[in-house]
Design an enzyme around this catalytic site. Sequence first.
Site, PDB file in Angstrom:
ATOM      1  N   ARG A 251     -17.552 -56.698  50.118  1.00  0.00           N
ATOM      2  CA  ARG A 251     -16.443 -57.665  49.997  1.00  0.00           C
ATOM      3  C   ARG A 251     -15.490 -57.148  48.931  1.00  0.00           C
ATOM      4  NH1 ARG A 251     -17.132 -60.866  45.528  1.00  0.00           N
ATOM      5  NH2 ARG A 251     -19.282 -61.558  45.454  1.00  0.00           N
TER       6      ARG A 251
ATOM      7  N   HIS B  70     -15.758 -63.527  45.217  1.00  0.00           N
ATOM      8  CA  HIS B  70     -16.564 -64.362  46.112  1.00  0.00           C
ATOM      9  C   HIS B  70     -15.705 -65.457  46.753  1.00  0.00           C
ATOM     10  CE1 HIS B  70     -19.736 -66.996  47.584  1.00  0.00           C
ATOM     11  NE2 HIS B  70     -19.125 -67.973  46.947  1.00  0.00           N
TER      12      HIS B  70
ATOM     13  N   TYR C 293     -18.859 -59.366  36.793  1.00  0.00           N
ATOM     14  CA  TYR C 293     -20.192 -58.889  37.185  1.00  0.00           C
ATOM     15  C   TYR C 293     -20.206 -57.583  37.987  1.00  0.00           C
ATOM     16  CZ  TYR C 293     -18.904 -61.435  41.466  1.00  0.00           C
ATOM     17  OH  TYR C 293     -18.249 -61.888  42.572  1.00  0.00           O
TER      18      TYR C 293
END
Length: 368
Positions: A269, A273, A282
């Site tokens: 991706r 998110h 992260y």
Amino acid sequence: MIKDKTAFEPFSLEPIRLLSPEGEWIAPFELDLDEATLKGFYRDMVAARMLDEKFVILIRTGKTSFIAPHAGHEAAQVGIAHAMQRGHDWLFPYYRDMGLMVAMGVPMVEIFGQMLGNAADPAKGRQMPSHPGSKKLNIFTVCSAIASHIPPAAGAAISMKLRRTNQVAVCTFGDGATSEGDWHAGINFAAVQGAPAVFVCENNHYAISVDYAHQTSAHTIADKAHAYGIPGYRVDGLDVLASYYVMRHVIERSRAGAGAALVELEVYRYGPHSSADDDTRYRPKSEVDAARKRDPIARFRKFLEQRGLWDNVAENKLRTQIAHDLEAALQEAEAAGEAPAEWMFDDVLSSRPWHLEEQRKLVLDELR
Ligand SMILES: Cc1ncc(C[n+]2csc(CCOP(=O)(O)OP(=O)(O)O)c2C)c(N)n1
């Protein structure tokens, strides 16, 4: 080892791949897709990517309140849709499947209506954005609760088997979903009943900030199929042709009565998110940049170019057309206006009990 397009081996060590990263056809069997079909795959992939870009504008201008970027998942999603008998089979999707909606043939106006939650929304503005569904196309409405759609997909597939409808239930989810209790219960049930259910993991290696290594100690998601006695296929989900051929093989084997299966499509991706996430917290930017160099759309374009099926002129024409169609659909959806407040009382129960009738009246009086 791949022998032919009807004999993909489950549990391969390497993901099944039919296109090299440079877009060369490396399968040991003849490609049997005509020019129009190949161009259709490409068109859907580009439309999915451009829709993702349009969603970013919708969120930045405050026209929608939630997006779940799907850029990077296009090859997997287009492969899934085209392998299905669209409108006959059932799809149980998840929130990152807006590219899959494009490839399934959900009208763009409905997609934008759903994102705006207004009168153009088939769900009457009662769903969260990025939670589509389609009664007409047999697409189960997305539910936010991770993996909660796995048992309904299993149930639908069992019903298809008992009623001999010749349909297949295809159910998609992310890698994080495979740690949920619902996932295990649903897949076990479909497997033991020999139901025509194909469970498809779009493994992008993250569940929000939780990376794969913190999610599961299973070497691959496909390996989890061993526990249920069903085949598990690991596929390069950045390769639209591998995604399509493996999905078609697995769907048709289920339709023929061979029972459930699990497919893992490895993707990445590119965006965060969701619009509520900051992915720089992260994962390093260098990882995202490296992944972008493996772009599934660029790879398939190279394949088409090598076969003399694509060039810059075709690319510009396609992008201009899609940009126009997206803008026209967005304007049409916006023109539909707000969803009437009383819609929230529709379709809740087969007939409205007195207390809903009372609340409906209160709302209408208030609005007047
Ligand atoms: C039962 C449940 N737990 C937690 C959440 C919050 N949540 C929303 S998305 C998500 C991550 C899911 O990751 P994955 O299944 O890998 O799919 P991806 O979003 O990466 O495509 C979580 C934990 C939720 N919606 N439902």
